[in-house]
Design a protein around this motif. Structure first.
Motif, short mmCIF file in Angstrom:
data_model
loop_
_atom_site.label_atom_id
_atom_site.label_comp_id
_atom_site.label_asym_id
_atom_site.label_seq_id
_atom_site.Cartn_x
_atom_site.Cartn_y
_atom_site.Cartn_z
N PRO A 20 0.81 -1.10 -0.10
CA PRO A 20 0.02 -0.02 -0.05
C PRO A 20 0.82 1.15 0.04
CG PRO A 20 0.13 -0.85 2.08
CD PRO A 20 0.76 -1.85 1.17
N ARG A 21 0.17 2.46 -0.58
CA ARG A 21 0.95 3.54 -0.68
C ARG A 21 0.10 4.50 0.39
NH1 ARG A 21 2.64 5.33 -6.64
NH2 ARG A 21 3.24 3.36 -7.36
N GLU A 22 0.90 5.49 0.52
CA GLU A 22 0.42 6.73 1.46
C GLU A 22 0.36 7.82 0.71
OE1 GLU A 22 3.08 6.71 5.01
OE2 GLU A 22 2.24 4.67 5.77
N ARG A 70 -2.59 12.12 10.54
CA ARG A 70 -3.75 11.22 10.08
C ARG A 70 -4.78 12.22 10.09
NH1 ARG A 70 -2.94 6.18 9.56
NH2 ARG A 70 -1.51 5.09 10.80
N ALA A 71 -5.48 12.30 8.90
CA ALA A 71 -6.81 13.16 8.60
C ALA A 71 -7.76 12.70 9.78
CB ALA A 71 -7.48 12.91 7.27
N GLU A 89 -5.14 21.41 13.70
CA GLU A 89 -5.39 22.13 12.48
C GLU A 89 -5.25 21.45 11.23
OE1 GLU A 89 -3.78 26.05 12.86
OE2 GLU A 89 -5.20 26.67 14.57
N LEU A 90 -3.86 21.03 11.39
CA LEU A 90 -3.46 20.36 10.07
C LEU A 90 -4.42 19.01 9.78
CD1 LEU A 90 0.41 20.46 10.35
CD2 LEU A 90 -1.27 21.58 8.52
N ARG A 91 -4.83 18.27 10.68
CA ARG A 91 -5.51 17.07 10.52
C ARG A 91 -6.88 17.21 10.11
NH1 ARG A 91 -2.92 15.60 15.74
NH2 ARG A 91 -4.74 16.48 16.80
N THR A 104 -3.37 8.39 6.15
CA THR A 104 -2.16 8.90 6.65
C THR A 104 -1.99 9.87 5.30
OG1 THR A 104 -1.21 6.93 7.67
CG2 THR A 104 0.26 8.53 6.77
N VAL A 105 -1.23 11.03 5.77
CA VAL A 105 -1.08 12.26 4.84
C VAL A 105 0.40 12.58 5.33
CG1 VAL A 105 -1.62 14.47 3.81
CG2 VAL A 105 -3.41 12.92 4.56
N HIS A 106 1.24 12.72 4.10
CA HIS A 106 2.60 13.32 4.32
C HIS A 106 2.48 14.73 3.80
CE1 HIS A 106 4.60 9.69 5.17
NE2 HIS A 106 3.61 8.91 4.62
N LEU A 107 3.29 15.84 4.72
CA LEU A 107 3.24 17.18 4.44
C LEU A 107 4.70 17.46 4.47
CD1 LEU A 107 0.37 18.94 6.35
CD2 LEU A 107 0.66 18.64 3.77
#
Length: 164
Positions: A20-22, A70-71, A89-91, A104-107
């Motif tokens: 799986p990818r993120e 993580r959102a 706030e970012l989530r 999962t989100v990469h910034l």
């Protein structure tokens, strides 16, 4: 004989094909009518990659990982630390941007210059030592051969130890 980073990453991609990818995300500021209506910034999808330790390996690019979150809905609004408020706030921005709850989100990732690396220039955590591509996998960590790092990290991603 010198390592070839492009070949090392291509072999890693082949091994990772079924893994799986993120998501990669970028902050998008509102413009036009959205700004007038008071709609806040959001995090939008900017691709996907396999997270292999401190690297994000995409189809044709390799990034150095930045921040990961993580959102989620931020929940309560009282925070003891400003950093906790910012993470919440970012989530929430990720949810507004269309990411699924818990995804999962990469910034803050940035692409590595593999062409420059092939010419002998360091890029991000990658550099050369004695004809081998080396990686500094943490800011304070020692260098290790990229080939060994990829073998170990891809192996852990494909077959995590029990309980991981």
């Amino acid at each position: 004989m010198r390592d070839d980073a492009a070949q090392l990453f291509e072999r890693a991609r082949l091994r990772l094909a079924a893994a799986p990818r993120e998501a990669l995300g970028e902050i998008a500021e509102p413009s036009g009518l959205r700004r007038v209506l008071g709609v806040g910034p959001r995090i939008v999808r900017a691709g996907s990659a396999w997270r292999v330790g401190s690297l994000l390996i995409g189809d044709d690019v390799v990034h150095e990982a930045g921040e990961v979150l993580r959102a989620t809905d931020p929940g309560r609004r009282g925070y003891a630390a400003e950093s906790a408020r910012r993470r919440a706030e970012l989530r929430a921005m990720a949810l507004r941007g269309g990411f699924a709850e818990g995804e999962t989100v990469h910034l803050g990732w940035w692409p590595l210059d593999l062409a420059g690396l092939a010419a002998g220039e360091p890029t991000g955590p990658l550099s050369w030592q004695d004809g081998r591509v080396m990686i500094r996998w943490t800011p304070a960590g020692a260098l290790m051969p990229l080939s060994a790092y990829l073998d170990e990290r891809v192996g852990l991603l494909l077959a995590p130890p029990p309980g991981a």
